[in-house]
Structures are given as structure tokens and as C-alpha cells.
Design an enzyme around this catalytic site. Structure first.
Site, PDB file in Angstrom:
ATOM      1  CB  THR A   1      35.676  39.068  33.406  1.00  0.00           C
ATOM      2  OG1 THR A   1      36.902  39.602  33.850  1.00  0.00           O
ATOM      3  CG2 THR A   1      35.314  37.844  34.234  1.00  0.00           C
TER       4      THR A   1
ATOM      5  N   GLY B   1      33.739  42.728  37.265  1.00  0.00           N
ATOM      6  CA  GLY B   1      33.955  44.109  37.693  1.00  0.00           C
ATOM      7  C   GLY B   1      35.178  44.208  38.574  1.00  0.00           C
TER       8      GLY B   1
ATOM      9  N   GLY C   1      42.128  38.091  41.664  1.00  0.00           N
ATOM     10  CA  GLY C   1      40.840  38.778  41.762  1.00  0.00           C
ATOM     11  C   GLY C   1      39.762  37.900  42.359  1.00  0.00           C
TER      12      GLY C   1
ATOM     13  N   GLY D   1      37.331  43.357  41.096  1.00  0.00           N
ATOM     14  CA  GLY D   1      37.414  42.133  41.892  1.00  0.00           C
ATOM     15  C   GLY D   1      37.612  42.358  43.380  1.00  0.00           C
TER      16      GLY D   1
END
Ligand code: ASP
Length: 340
Positions: A209, A261, A239, A263
Site C-alpha cells: 500500500t 497494514g 479497508g 485494515g
């Protein structure tokens, strides 16, 4: 006699004034360091374990992070806004298939891609997000349009796609987001389904991400995050990344934050908002606020955070094996790193 009493009074008064000035300059402890003209931090996802990555992959990720950093620095150094820097940096990372955002987005369980993104302006608390978009090439730009052209904060799925039609942003077929490494990750995740294997065992070693936080030379903070979500996610799963307060937050009174990380955990604990609230209510320095959320609120291995304070303090911390990240500020500081 009278003269020396007067001199004593003057002396006492000037000592008191000096003391008051020193106290005023040190209310939160954050103001100790000189305020930076600008500061920028970005991440390319938490979870990356550099020791499990090939030397070529590390080099490629670091090179891309460095280029993204240069793009952001150039915008703010020349007086551009934090929002412009955040959008430009994230667009660059979205276009790079190395990251789980835009072009390199992970596959969901149905074998397609649904992308999430958000952006926030710390000056106005204006914010925009898009969730589960399927054909928008750069979701961060559509998120900014939600902030600037609508009275809403979050548009999802078909509605967000319709808004993209109206805004005439760049569109692509959903299959344009397909990449071979992500397909292999989906296959591994499917094979591991049911079996008791850790997130690392099923191949989520590099989540990817992307996010960016900026203090610009006008004293304004901005934050943004963009993602393809999580490999093998269920249809319609959204998320933390498009949710203001969970995956992204910015407030000139405290800080700008972007998370990466697991979510679901970031949503449950309103993680990015909590960092700001800790600074405002508990008077915690930014570093302690980030540390406490990662170590006390979240579970080990949940993810990482990048943050910049109103004084230009940069914090990049994580509970995973690594986090692809980069940062720079007006003092000449510059860092590009994946591991500890
Ligand atoms: N936070 C993202 C999500 O849960 C994934 C990530 O940051 O790796 O969608």
C-alpha cells in the site's frame, strides 16, 4: 538606596519575563526542535521483510521510493501545496507495478481488483475518499475530486465509477491492474486457505500500500493513502485506506498520518485519528503517540505508520518486519529504507 531597590525590581522582573518566555516556547515538548520549513514522508507498505527480498527487488523498491520522494520535495520546496505533493507522489507510486496501489493492485478472491484511496487537508479538515473502484487509473486523484467537487467525503463502487465518468479522469479495463507477481500471491493465498498458515507464509511479505504525509512551506499539513487492499479479499471488502480517521488523517493542529497494514484493525481503532487525538488531548509528542498505538493498541505485526507534525517532526514506525519508506525535510535530512 531607592536607586538600588529599583535596580533589584528591574532585575527580578526581567528574570520573570525570561522564565515566562521559556515556558511558553515549551508547552508540548514538541516545540523544542526548530520548526522545519517543510517535511515529507511516504510509505510503500508495511510487511516487507527485506531479508526475504532479492537484492534486485530491494534496489527497485528503494529506487522508486527515492524518485517519489524527489517528486514530493520538488513540489513543496518550490512553495507548492502539501495536497499537490501528496497527490503527485501517490500517483507516481500508483503507476509503479511494484506497489499494491493502482497498476500493481492485489487480486481479490474473485480474481479482479477493487481499489481504495483517500486524501485529507489539515488546514480545512476537508477530505475525500473512494472505495472499491474498478476502472480508475489513479484513485488518489478521484479521491481529491470527491473532496474538492462534492459535498461528500466518501464515494464507493458504482457511485464512485459514475463520478469518475463525470470528472473525466483516466480510465482503464480492470485487467489493466493484473500483474504476474500479484497473481501468484493470489494463487498462494487460495492454496493456503483453510490451512493454518501465517500472513507471512501465504506470501504477504510485501503488502505495498502507498501513502504520503507532508508539511508544506505555508504551514499546512496533508495526508493521503492508496491501495488495492488485501490479497484474496472478499467481494466488496473495504479497508482502512479510504476511511478518514482510520487509514488517513490530517489536522494542522496536530499531525498528518497515513497507515498501512491490517485494515480491519486500523478501522476498529480509528488509528490515524487516534494519533492526532493523543497529541491534542494527552499532549503526547508525535513519536510517543505513534509508538503507543503500534505497541499498545494494535497487535504485533499489524502494520506501520508515517506521520509528520505541525513543526515538521517526521515519525515512521512499524510492528511488521519492515516498511518500505522514505522521508526528507528542509534541514537536508533524507532517508530511503525498508528494514529496521
Ligand atoms: N491497509 C490496507 C488494507 O487493509 C492494506 C495494506 O496497507 O497493506 O486495505
Amino acid at each position: 538606596m531607592f536607586q538600588s531597590r529599583l535596580a533589584q525590581y528591574y532585575h527580578l522582573a526581567s528574570v520573570a519575563l525570561l522564565f515566562a518566555l521559556l515556558c511558553a516556547a515549551n508547552v508540548t515538548g514538541q516545540e523544542n526542535a526548530p520548526r522545519k520549513r517543510f517535511a515529507i514522508a511516504l510509505h510503500g507498505g508495511a510487511g516487507s521483510d527485506a531479508s526475504r527480498m532479492s537484492a534486485e527487488k530491494i534496489k527497485a523498491v528503494e529506487t522508486s521510493l527515492g524518485k517519489a520522494l524527489d517528486i514530493g520535495v520538488e513540489v513543496v520546496r518550490d512553495g507548492g501545496t502539501g495536497l499537490d505533493a501528496v497527490e503527485k507522489v501517490i500517483r507516481f507510486l500508483e503507476d509503479d507495478p511494484l506497489f499494491n496501489a493502482g497498476r500493481g493492485a492485489v487480486f481479490n478472491a474473485a480474481g479482479g481488483h477493487e481499489l481504495d484511496a483517500s486524501i485529507m487537508d489539515g488546514k480545512t479538515l476537508g477530505a475525500g475518499g473512494v472505495a472499491a473502484v474498478r476502472t480508475v487509473k489513479n484513485p488518489i486523484s478521484l479521491a481529491r475530486l470527491v473532496m474538492e467537487k462534492t459535498k461528500h467525503v466518501l464515494l464507493a463502487s458504482d457511485g464512485a465509477e459514475k463520478f469518475a465518468d463525470e470528472m473525466k479522469v483516466d480510465r482503464v479495463e480492470n485487467s489493466w491492474f493484473d500483474t504476474e507477481p500479484r497473481r501468484r500471491e493470489l494463487e498462494k493465498a487460495k492454496a493456503a486457505e483453510g490451512a493454518k498458515q501465517s500472513r507471512i507464509d501465504i506470501g504477504e511479505v510485501h503488502y505495498g500500500t502507498v501513502g504520503c504525509v507532508v508539511l508544506d512551506t505555508h504551514g499546512n499539513l496533508a495526508a493521503g493513502t492508496s491501495t488495492g487492499g488485501r490479497t484474496n479479499k472478499k467481494y466488496g471488502r473495504v479497508g482502512d485506506s479510504p476511511i478518514v480517521g482510520a487509514g488517513t488523517y490530517a489536522n494542522n493542529a496536530s499531525c498528518a498520518v497515513s497507515g498501512t497494514g491490517l485494515g480491519e484493525q486500523f478501522i476498529r481503532h480509528a488509528v490515524c485519528y487516534d494519533i492526532s487525538a493523543r497529541m491534542l488531548y494527552l499532549k503526547q509528542p508525535l513519536k510517543d503517540a505513534v509508538h503507543d498505538v503500534l505497541k499498545k493498541t494494535l497487535n504485533p505485526d499489524d502494520g506501520g505508520l508515517i506521520a509528520v507534525g505541525a513543526d515538521g517532526t517526521i515519525v515512521m514506525d512499524f510492528s511488521t518486519a519492515g516498511m518500505a519508506r522514505a522521508a526528507a525535510d528542509s534541514s537536508g535530512f533524507r532517508e530511503v529504507k525498508i528494514g529496521r
